[in-house]
Design a protein around this motif. Structure first.
Motif, PDB file in Angstrom:
ATOM      1  N   GLN A   1      14.914  67.480  21.585  1.00 59.55           N
ATOM      2  CA  GLN A   1      15.308  68.823  21.179  1.00 59.55           C
ATOM      3  C   GLN A   1      14.280  69.447  20.249  1.00 59.55           C
ATOM      4  OE1 GLN A   1      19.142  67.976  19.453  1.00 59.55           O
ATOM      5  NE2 GLN A   1      20.225  68.182  21.401  1.00 59.55           N
TER       6      GLN A   1
ATOM      7  N   GLU B   1      11.049  70.428  22.090  1.00 56.81           N
ATOM      8  CA  GLU B   1      11.207  71.643  22.889  1.00 56.81           C
ATOM      9  C   GLU B   1      10.991  72.899  22.051  1.00 56.81           C
ATOM     10  OE1 GLU B   1      15.077  71.435  24.540  1.00 56.81           O
ATOM     11  OE2 GLU B   1      14.541  69.965  26.095  1.00 56.81           O
ATOM     12  N   ARG B   2      11.171  72.767  20.733  1.00 57.22           N
ATOM     13  CA  ARG B   2      11.116  73.939  19.865  1.00 57.22           C
ATOM     14  C   ARG B   2       9.842  73.995  19.031  1.00 57.22           C
ATOM     15  NH1 ARG B   2      15.779  76.292  20.128  1.00 57.22           N
ATOM     16  NH2 ARG B   2      15.348  77.554  18.311  1.00 57.22           N
TER      17      ARG B   2
ATOM     18  N   ASN C   1      17.882  83.073  23.949  1.00 59.98           N
ATOM     19  CA  ASN C   1      17.437  82.443  25.195  1.00 59.98           C
ATOM     20  C   ASN C   1      18.297  82.957  26.344  1.00 59.98           C
ATOM     21  OD1 ASN C   1      15.414  80.820  24.026  1.00 59.98           O
ATOM     22  ND2 ASN C   1      16.921  79.272  23.444  1.00 59.98           N
TER      23      ASN C   1
ATOM     24  N   ASN D   1      18.779  79.228  18.275  1.00 59.36           N
ATOM     25  CA  ASN D   1      17.835  80.183  17.712  1.00 59.36           C
ATOM     26  C   ASN D   1      18.459  81.020  16.601  1.00 59.36           C
ATOM     27  OD1 ASN D   1      15.324  80.022  19.327  1.00 59.36           O
ATOM     28  ND2 ASN D   1      16.705  80.471  21.024  1.00 59.36           N
TER      29      ASN D   1
ATOM     30  N   TRP E   1       7.466  69.677  13.213  1.00 57.93           N
ATOM     31  CA  TRP E   1       8.325  70.864  13.132  1.00 57.93           C
ATOM     32  C   TRP E   1       8.299  71.452  11.726  1.00 57.93           C
ATOM     33  CZ3 TRP E   1      12.564  72.313  10.285  1.00 57.93           C
ATOM     34  CH2 TRP E   1      13.293  73.407  10.743  1.00 57.93           C
TER      35      TRP E   1
ATOM     36  N   THR F   1      19.732  74.489  13.079  1.00 58.28           N
ATOM     37  CA  THR F   1      19.138  74.455  14.415  1.00 58.28           C
ATOM     38  C   THR F   1      19.560  73.228  15.197  1.00 58.28           C
ATOM     39  OG1 THR F   1      17.190  75.690  13.640  1.00 58.28           O
ATOM     40  CG2 THR F   1      16.963  74.479  15.701  1.00 58.28           C
TER      41      THR F   1
END
Length: 535
Positions: free
Chosen positions: A530, A533-534, A372, A389, A487, A508
């Motif tokens: 969090q 966001e992923r 990022n 990441n 996720w 992560t």
């Protein structure tokens, strides 16, 4: 022979188009091996305004000059007399004629020569309307790169880099001490490997003989020269480099990075003693000697170039098949540049080989992990924080291959290391499958307490408050667990087994999936954000 214009790949054309749409001084980010000098040549070809491309070192100036000549662009060269002559010779050898023209509107310049001749070049500099800088992560207001850009008050700038980050974490943004206003990020390394623009790699990490714990970090953010040299010379690194090269990649052309010229000479001599043609090259090596050595390497009569950071940045060395890392670094940018030397594609090459003797891979992670990038400096308190990441890397104790710590066994040889303990999630990287039954039962009990009935009878104010907080916690947990499930579903769609999913979650988000289900309301809400966001 005439100049041979490159046909840009679609991703190279897109990077230029996205750069055109950006505002102010812009950084174009693309991995080592993307062909940034080709992009510079294409930009030079279309320029009608007086412009300049800036680089440091003889090799990079001549490389940019060659790339621009390949597009048929006549250009001036501001550099040492030796560098100018070498560029002319290179043009004639490759294209049958020189593209050097002191009166051309486009110029290729060495940064040190620009600064040394600043007063004499002031009138010319005032005509420049666009500058380009290779390896632009060096540029800060007040350093030699920044001073070079200040010579062109009427110009806008384009910077090129594979890693828009500095070891000292200083910002490249104009508002924070840099000179850039915007950033455009091109394809990442894994995408280029998938397209065949770069080759696959294999990493070997033999045991280390340099003790990183005793090496001091200097103001630059990287290891300081004196303590680095001291520890390197105390170690057995020279013998390790030669031994493992002959075992892992015998007969392949390689670049070896070491800490100083003395060790480079010692390592080159050790290679020769072992029957491997090798030479030491450094910034102190005369240009003509360096160029002759380089040509021997390209044609295969020389198998090892041992150097001190000389080939760490920018230089295109497509003949490299193996990189041996004998110089530890805290700089992610330097690490990726060195790693990338082995990823250029050449006929018959199936993969690049990295032999890391100093723990750089474990320290920085795999170079093709998504990053990022941000033009602005890291927020206060986040310096050095691990990018979520990037999965941690471990090394197999049996085959020495490096791999992400998301599988319980080595994907190369199948060796399964026994964890120190199965009594806590951190001992098994959050892998619930690896925990013992007693630990799992205790963790399930904590979850049941969260999911259970209100703990108080609620007949008084205190009890009612406790029950309300319990309910709010359950509501937060319900939303969190939904996000975890989504996720995990994405991970399963990618073909990953549960064991790997558990480990990826742990590395992560910093907690294992079962412990996450016992968090209180504020922590659960934060973790949910969090995860969302992923997804």
């Amino acid at each position: 022979m005439s100049s041979t214009k490159f046909t840009l790949r679609p991703d190279q054309s897109k990077l230029i188009q996205d750069g055109d749409a950006a505002t102010g001084n812009v950084i174009l980010v693309a991995p080592t091996g993307f062909g940034k000098t080709v992009v510079m040549g294409a930009l030079a070809e279309r320029q009608t305004r007086p412009s300049v491309a800036i680089a440091h070192r003889h090799e990079l100036v001549s490389q940019i000059s060659k790339a621009i000549a390949q597009f048929g662009v006549h250009h001036n060269i501001i550099a040492s007399k030796n560098t100018v002559n070498f560029c002319i010779q290179q043009h004639v050898r490759l294209f049958g004629r020189s593209f050097y023209n002191p009166r051309a509107p486009f110029t290729v310049a060495g940064v040190d020569t620009l600064n040394a001749r600043a007063d004499k070049l002031r009138q010319w500099a005032n005509t420049i309307e666009m500058w380009m800088i290779d390896e632009c992560h060096h540029v800060l207001t007040g350093n030699k790169w920044g001073k070079a850009t200040e010579m062109f008050p009427r110009a806008t700038g384009i910077g090129f880099t594979a890693t828009p980050i500095r070891a000292d974490r200083k910002s490249l943004a104009r508002s924070q001490g840099g000179v850039f206003d915007s950033m455009v990020v091109g394809p990442n390394m894994r995408e280029l490997i998938g397209r065949g623009s770069l080759c696959e790699y294999r990493i070997f990490c033999p045991s280390q003989s340099i003790d990183r714990a005793n090496i001091k970090v200097g103001a630059s953010g990287d290891f300081s020269g004196a303590s680095l040299r001291q520890e390197a010379h105390k170690s057995q690194i020279v013998g390790d480099i030669v031994t493992h090269y002959k075992r892992i990649a015998p007969g392949k052309r390689g670049i070896t990075f070491v800490v100083d010229v003395d060790q480079a000479n010692e390592t080159a001599a050790a290679f020769r003693d072992a029957g491997v043609p090798a030479e030491c090259v450094s910034a102190k090596t005369p240009d003509s000697v360096r160029d002759a050595i380089f040509q021997k390497f390209v044609n295969g009569t020389l198998l090892q170039l041992v150097n001190v950071d000389l080939f760490g940045e920018g230089v295109d060395v497509p003949a490299v098949e193996v990189v041996s890392m004998g110089r530890p670094t805290e700089s992610y940018g330097l690490y990726v540049q060195q790693f990338g030397r082995a990823l250029r594609t050449i006929k018959g090459k199936t993969h690049g080989t990295i032999i890391d003797h100093v723990g750089n891979v474990v320290r920085h992670g795999l170079p093709d992990a998504p990053r990022n990038w941000s033009l602005l400096a890291e927020e206060r308190g986040k310096r050095g924080q691990r990018d979520p990441n990037v999965m941690p890397v471990t090394t197999c104790t049996e085959c020495f291959m490096a791999y992400e710590a998301v599988t319980p066994k080595c994907p190369f040889c199948g060796h399964r290391p026994e964890p120190e303990s199965r009594g806590r999630p951190e001992f098994v990287d959050g892998d619930l499958i690896e925990l013992d039954a007693e630990t799992l039962a205790a963790m399930r009990g904590e979850i049941e307490a969260v999911d259970g009935p209100p703990p108080a009878d609620g007949s008084d104010i205190v009890g009612a408050s406790i029950n309300k907080n319990h309910r709010l916690r359950q509501e937060a947990q319900e939303e969190l667990r939904h996000s975890i499930a989504v996720w995990a579903g994405v991970q399963r769609d990618m073909g990953r087994p549960d064991s790997e999913i558990y480990r990826r979650f742990y590395h992560t988000f910093g907690t294992d999936i079962m412990s996450a289900q016992t968090l209180g309301r504020p922590a659960a809400n934060k973790l949910k954000e969090q995860i969302d966001e992923r997804i």
